[in-house]
Scaffold this motif. Structure first.
Motif, mmCIF file in Angstrom:
data_model
loop_
_atom_site.group_PDB
_atom_site.id
_atom_site.type_symbol
_atom_site.label_atom_id
_atom_site.label_comp_id
_atom_site.label_asym_id
_atom_site.label_seq_id
_atom_site.Cartn_x
_atom_site.Cartn_y
_atom_site.Cartn_z
ATOM 1 N N CYS A 65 0.847 -1.200 0.000
ATOM 2 C CA CYS A 65 0.000 0.000 0.000
ATOM 3 C C CYS A 65 0.885 1.254 0.000
ATOM 4 O O CYS A 65 1.772 1.384 0.846
ATOM 5 C CB CYS A 65 -0.896 -0.021 1.231
ATOM 6 S SG CYS A 65 -1.826 1.508 1.463
ATOM 7 N N CYS A 88 -0.037 3.071 3.738
ATOM 8 C CA CYS A 88 0.304 2.495 5.055
ATOM 9 C C CYS A 88 1.398 1.443 4.956
ATOM 10 O O CYS A 88 1.909 0.980 5.970
ATOM 11 C CB CYS A 88 -0.940 1.929 5.729
ATOM 12 S SG CYS A 88 -1.456 0.339 5.062
ATOM 13 N N CYS A 118 -6.255 -1.685 -0.282
ATOM 14 C CA CYS A 118 -5.484 -2.146 0.876
ATOM 15 C C CYS A 118 -6.424 -2.677 1.959
ATOM 16 O O CYS A 118 -7.399 -2.021 2.322
ATOM 17 C CB CYS A 118 -4.650 -0.978 1.424
ATOM 18 S SG CYS A 118 -3.858 -1.346 2.987
ATOM 19 N N CYS A 125 -5.814 -0.252 5.398
ATOM 20 C CA CYS A 125 -6.282 1.134 5.531
ATOM 21 C C CYS A 125 -7.362 1.510 4.518
ATOM 22 O O CYS A 125 -7.950 2.588 4.618
ATOM 23 C CB CYS A 125 -5.107 2.113 5.463
ATOM 24 S SG CYS A 125 -4.469 2.420 3.814
HETATM 25 ZN ZN LIG Z 1 -2.953 0.792 3.340
#
Ligand SMILES: [Zn+2]
Length: 308
Positions: A8, A11, A38, A41
């Motif tokens: 990601c 994050c 993701c 997140c």
């Molecule tokens: Zn993420």
């Protein structure tokens, strides 16, 4: 990014929730792109960035219209109007940057940069309002422009900037740039202590995304390379040495009428909502956008970071 190596961009999680296949929307070319979602997140990222991204920014898409200058008299009025707004906070005379500047309260001598500034119109409005150190950067601008020493627009990307600022703004720019992590780190480097970074962009917290899925207009593949969740962008900010003071949702009727067009397979480019939709629909969507913003589920937001 091959899907099996998913990471990601916000994050850093390697856990993939789902892959979404999305059609190009602006010109209705039918070309298909994939976004990875993701699991940690909820941010989205294109699984493959086209080699020649510039091909997706024809002159008609990009804000290549020249900056509009106003007369000395009109600029004087703009300055008076902003000075009165600063003291009174009166909604009726609020300039386009009123909401952001009411929160940040930069002084007129603050060093202010707009990254991905397009034609620089926003900075020009600040110049008219009396701000005296304004710098705009955009690698796609036609040529450098100077308005005395106060306002300079340069054909540069964020990594070519040499000086430091008290306020850096990115209005719907970050999602068009590769590697948000490197960009936030660079912005953090370019800020003076206690300086502000204002980031406005679409967010994956959008109820429209949850409700309408791949027809959500602000996916806009492949121009939007990634779209963070508020959780994802806050985390990236923290890792870049920034503190997120506030997130204000500022979505508009676009999330509804744009998504409606996508659902009906109508390209967005050149559509004027007042011509394509009824007054009643637009009025209803205005109310709905306000409600969504209040509930933090609008499809775009403004992040106020400061450098600790
Ligand atoms: Zn993420």
């Amino acid at each position: 990014m091959p899907i099996e190596n998913f990471s990601c961009p916000y994050c850093g999680s390697g856990h993939l929730h789902e892959i979404h296949q999305v059609s190009e929307m602006m010109f209705g070319t039918g070309e298909l792109f994939k976004y990875a979602e993701c699991q940690n997140c909820g941010s989205l990222a294109l699984t493959e960035v086209p080699q020649d991204l510039a091909a997706y920014y024809p002159a008609s898409y990009y804000s290549l219209q020249p900056l509009v200058e106003s007369s000395f008299g009109k600029n004087l009025l703009k300055k008076i109007r902003y000075d009165v707004f600063r003291i009174s906070g009166k909604e009726k005379i609020k300039p386009v940057f009123g909401d952001w500047f009411s929160r940040i309260k930069p002084s007129k001598s603050a060093k202010i940069a707009d990254i991905g500034c397009g034609n620089g119109q926003l900075l020009y409005e600040l110049y008219a309002a009396g701000f005296c150190y304004l710098r705009g950067y955009d690698p796609f601008m036609e040529k450098e422009q100077h308005f005395g020493k106060k306002l300079v627009l340069s054909k540069k990307d964020v990594f070519e900037i040499q000086e430091k600022f008290d306020l850096i703004m990115m209005h719907h720019a970050l999602e068009h740039m590769e590697s948000p992590k490197k960009i936030l780190e660079q912005c953090s480097k370019l800020l003076n202590p206690q300086g502000w970074l204002l980031v406005r962009l679409p967010v994956a917290d959008a109820k429209v995304w949850a409700d309408e899925g791949v027809n959500w207009v602000q996916l806009d593949p492949p121009r939007h390379l990634h779209i963070p969740s508020t959780k994802g962008l806050k985390q990236l900010g923290t890792e870049s040495g920034l503190v997120c003071k506030e997130v204000v949702f500022d979505s508009s009727t676009f999330q509804f009428w744009g998504t409606e067009l996508v659902k009906n397979k109508r390209p967005l480019h050149g559509v004027i909502p007042e011509e394509a939709f009824s007054r009643q629909d637009l009025a209803m969507w205005r109310k709905k956008a306000l409600l969504y913003n209040k509930k933090s589920v609008g499809d775009q937001a403004c992040f106020y970071f400061y450098k600790a």
